[in-house]
Scaffold this motif. Structure first.
Motif, mmCIF file in Angstrom:
data_model
loop_
_atom_site.group_PDB
_atom_site.id
_atom_site.type_symbol
_atom_site.label_atom_id
_atom_site.label_comp_id
_atom_site.label_asym_id
_atom_site.label_seq_id
_atom_site.Cartn_x
_atom_site.Cartn_y
_atom_site.Cartn_z
ATOM 1 N N SER A 1 2.245 6.218 -7.159
ATOM 2 C CA SER A 1 1.114 6.957 -7.728
ATOM 3 C C SER A 1 1.323 8.467 -7.734
ATOM 4 O O SER A 1 0.752 9.169 -8.566
ATOM 5 C CB SER A 1 -0.178 6.604 -6.980
ATOM 6 O OG SER A 1 -0.125 7.063 -5.647
ATOM 7 N N VAL A 2 2.159 8.996 -6.820
ATOM 8 C CA VAL A 2 2.413 10.444 -6.789
ATOM 9 C C VAL A 2 3.722 10.813 -7.483
ATOM 10 O O VAL A 2 4.138 11.973 -7.471
ATOM 11 C CB VAL A 2 2.415 10.993 -5.344
ATOM 12 C CG1 VAL A 2 1.110 10.684 -4.645
ATOM 13 C CG2 VAL A 2 3.605 10.491 -4.538
ATOM 14 N N GLY B 1 0.814 -1.210 0.000
ATOM 15 C CA GLY B 1 0.000 0.000 0.000
ATOM 16 C C GLY B 1 0.848 1.260 0.000
ATOM 17 O O GLY B 1 0.576 2.215 -0.739
ATOM 18 N N VAL B 2 1.900 1.267 0.824
ATOM 19 C CA VAL B 2 2.795 2.419 0.874
ATOM 20 C C VAL B 2 3.568 2.549 -0.437
ATOM 21 O O VAL B 2 3.715 3.646 -0.982
ATOM 22 C CB VAL B 2 3.762 2.307 2.076
ATOM 23 C CG1 VAL B 2 4.851 3.383 2.008
ATOM 24 C CG2 VAL B 2 2.989 2.424 3.386
ATOM 25 N N ALA B 3 4.050 1.417 -0.967
ATOM 26 C CA ALA B 3 4.777 1.440 -2.245
ATOM 27 C C ALA B 3 3.881 1.957 -3.364
ATOM 28 O O ALA B 3 4.316 2.752 -4.211
ATOM 29 C CB ALA B 3 5.292 0.043 -2.573
ATOM 30 N N VAL C 1 0.495 6.321 4.401
ATOM 31 C CA VAL C 1 1.787 6.221 5.090
ATOM 32 C C VAL C 1 1.602 6.345 6.607
ATOM 33 O O VAL C 1 2.151 5.552 7.375
ATOM 34 C CB VAL C 1 2.761 7.301 4.577
ATOM 35 C CG1 VAL C 1 4.062 7.278 5.388
ATOM 36 C CG2 VAL C 1 3.062 7.080 3.104
ATOM 37 N N VAL C 2 0.823 7.335 7.041
ATOM 38 C CA VAL C 2 0.603 7.517 8.479
ATOM 39 C C VAL C 2 -0.088 6.290 9.067
ATOM 40 O O VAL C 2 0.279 5.812 10.149
ATOM 41 C CB VAL C 2 -0.212 8.794 8.760
ATOM 42 C CG1 VAL C 2 -0.543 8.904 10.248
ATOM 43 C CG2 VAL C 2 0.559 10.030 8.305
ATOM 44 N N MET D 1 5.383 13.055 -0.664
ATOM 45 C CA MET D 1 4.135 12.478 -0.173
ATOM 46 C C MET D 1 3.327 13.427 0.705
ATOM 47 O O MET D 1 2.112 13.313 0.785
ATOM 48 C CB MET D 1 4.446 11.208 0.634
ATOM 49 C CG MET D 1 5.087 10.098 -0.174
ATOM 50 S SD MET D 1 3.916 9.317 -1.271
ATOM 51 C CE MET D 1 2.960 8.389 -0.085
ATOM 52 N N ILE D 2 4.005 14.367 1.376
ATOM 53 C CA ILE D 2 3.259 15.227 2.305
ATOM 54 C C ILE D 2 2.277 16.142 1.575
ATOM 55 O O ILE D 2 1.354 16.683 2.183
ATOM 56 C CB ILE D 2 4.198 16.057 3.206
ATOM 57 C CG1 ILE D 2 5.029 17.051 2.399
ATOM 58 C CG2 ILE D 2 5.097 15.137 4.028
ATOM 59 C CD1 ILE D 2 5.896 17.958 3.267
ATOM 60 N N GLY D 3 2.444 16.298 0.264
ATOM 61 C CA GLY D 3 1.556 17.154 -0.510
ATOM 62 C C GLY D 3 0.298 16.471 -1.008
ATOM 63 O O GLY D 3 -0.530 17.108 -1.660
ATOM 64 N N TYR D 4 0.127 15.186 -0.690
ATOM 65 C CA TYR D 4 -1.014 14.416 -1.186
ATOM 66 C C TYR D 4 -1.759 13.785 -0.011
ATOM 67 O O TYR D 4 -1.311 12.764 0.533
ATOM 68 C CB TYR D 4 -0.527 13.335 -2.154
ATOM 69 C CG TYR D 4 0.121 13.884 -3.394
ATOM 70 C CD1 TYR D 4 -0.602 14.079 -4.562
ATOM 71 C CD2 TYR D 4 1.478 14.233 -3.387
ATOM 72 C CE1 TYR D 4 -0.005 14.592 -5.702
ATOM 73 C CE2 TYR D 4 2.089 14.753 -4.526
ATOM 74 C CZ TYR D 4 1.336 14.929 -5.673
ATOM 75 O OH TYR D 4 1.944 15.449 -6.796
ATOM 76 N N PRO D 5 -2.881 14.371 0.408
ATOM 77 C CA PRO D 5 -3.580 13.920 1.618
ATOM 78 C C PRO D 5 -3.943 12.435 1.657
ATOM 79 O O PRO D 5 -3.741 11.786 2.692
ATOM 80 C CB PRO D 5 -4.840 14.787 1.636
ATOM 81 C CG PRO D 5 -4.439 16.033 0.913
ATOM 82 C CD PRO D 5 -3.506 15.580 -0.175
ATOM 83 N N GLU D 6 -4.472 11.891 0.568
ATOM 84 C CA GLU D 6 -4.893 10.488 0.579
ATOM 85 C C GLU D 6 -3.703 9.555 0.721
ATOM 86 O O GLU D 6 -3.723 8.608 1.519
ATOM 87 C CB GLU D 6 -5.684 10.156 -0.691
ATOM 88 C CG GLU D 6 -7.069 10.804 -0.735
ATOM 89 C CD GLU D 6 -7.868 10.350 -1.949
ATOM 90 O OE1 GLU D 6 -7.500 9.336 -2.567
ATOM 91 O OE2 GLU D 6 -8.871 11.013 -2.266
#
Length: 207
Positions: free
Chosen positions: A13-14, A6-8, A52-53, A42-47
């Motif tokens: 995707s971004v 999922g993280v990969a 990741v969180v 990644m911090i710029g993409y909320p979904e």
């Protein structure tokens, strides 16, 4: 989809994963690489950020800790997201002590007598993470371990963490990323082979 995939998938995707064989990237450790994983994007993409969180939260459910500490600078936003979600104290750790002001290396929560989780965005050789752990221990932390978004899975990193006696947990890794990237056509089979060859011998690749 499991946590690592999922993280990969979110990284891919971004567009956080870049491949350039002709003009290799240079890591802080000096390693030349045909592939680069830029987790800061990644911090710029909320979904995708939430994926990741959530991965961090899943891992941290199995651990005991008092403080979440991000490494400066890339680990700081992730530590903040996690600490806010879990309602726990947060700090951040600089690579060196400041040469002005109070001269502190660590800002935020007190470490004295505390169990600390150091949050990293990426592990290559592990040198900066181990320095952060040492700083936390010097500040009085009783137990410190590292949790990272992604690891290149270098043998050198495994050796460094083992020699330092530091536990490392990754929520995703190079093997998962390359497999998924090839499966989803982000990489060709030829690019995959280049990346795998580099990963086995990063210090001599391209020399």
């Amino acid at each position: 989809m499991d946590r690592a995939r999922g993280v990969a998938h979110s990284l891919l995707s971004v567009g956080a994963v870049k491949l350039n064989v002709g003009q290799p990237f240079t890591f802080v450790s000096g390693i030349k690489s045909p592939i680069y994983c830029d987790n800061r994007k990644m911090i710029g993409y909320p979904e995708e950020r939430k994926v990741v969180v959530d991965g961090f939260i899943e891992v941290l459910k199995e651990k005991e800790f008092d403080v979440i500490a991000g490494t400066a600078t890339a680990g700081i936003p992730w530590a903040a997201f996690i600490a806010e979600r879990l309602n726990v104290p947060m700090a951040y750790i600089r690579s060196e002590k400041k040469d002005h002001g109070a001269g502190r290396q660590i800002e935020g929560a007190d470490f004295e007598g505390k169990k600390v989780i150091v949050i990293e965005d990426l592990i290559s050789t592990g040198g900066s993470s181990i320095k952060a752990v040492q700083a936390a221990k010097e500040a009085g932390a009783t137990e410190v371990e590292v949790v990272a978004i992604f690891s290149y899975q270098f043998t050198k990193a495994e050796e460094n963490f083992a020699n330092a006696g530091v536990k490392l947990t990754n929520i995703s890794d190079f093997t998962t990323l390359i497999g998924l990237a090839t499966e989803q056509k982000y990489l060709t089979e030829e690019e995959k082979e280049i990346a795998l060859k580099w990963n086995k011998s990063p210090n001599t690749w391209g020399v």
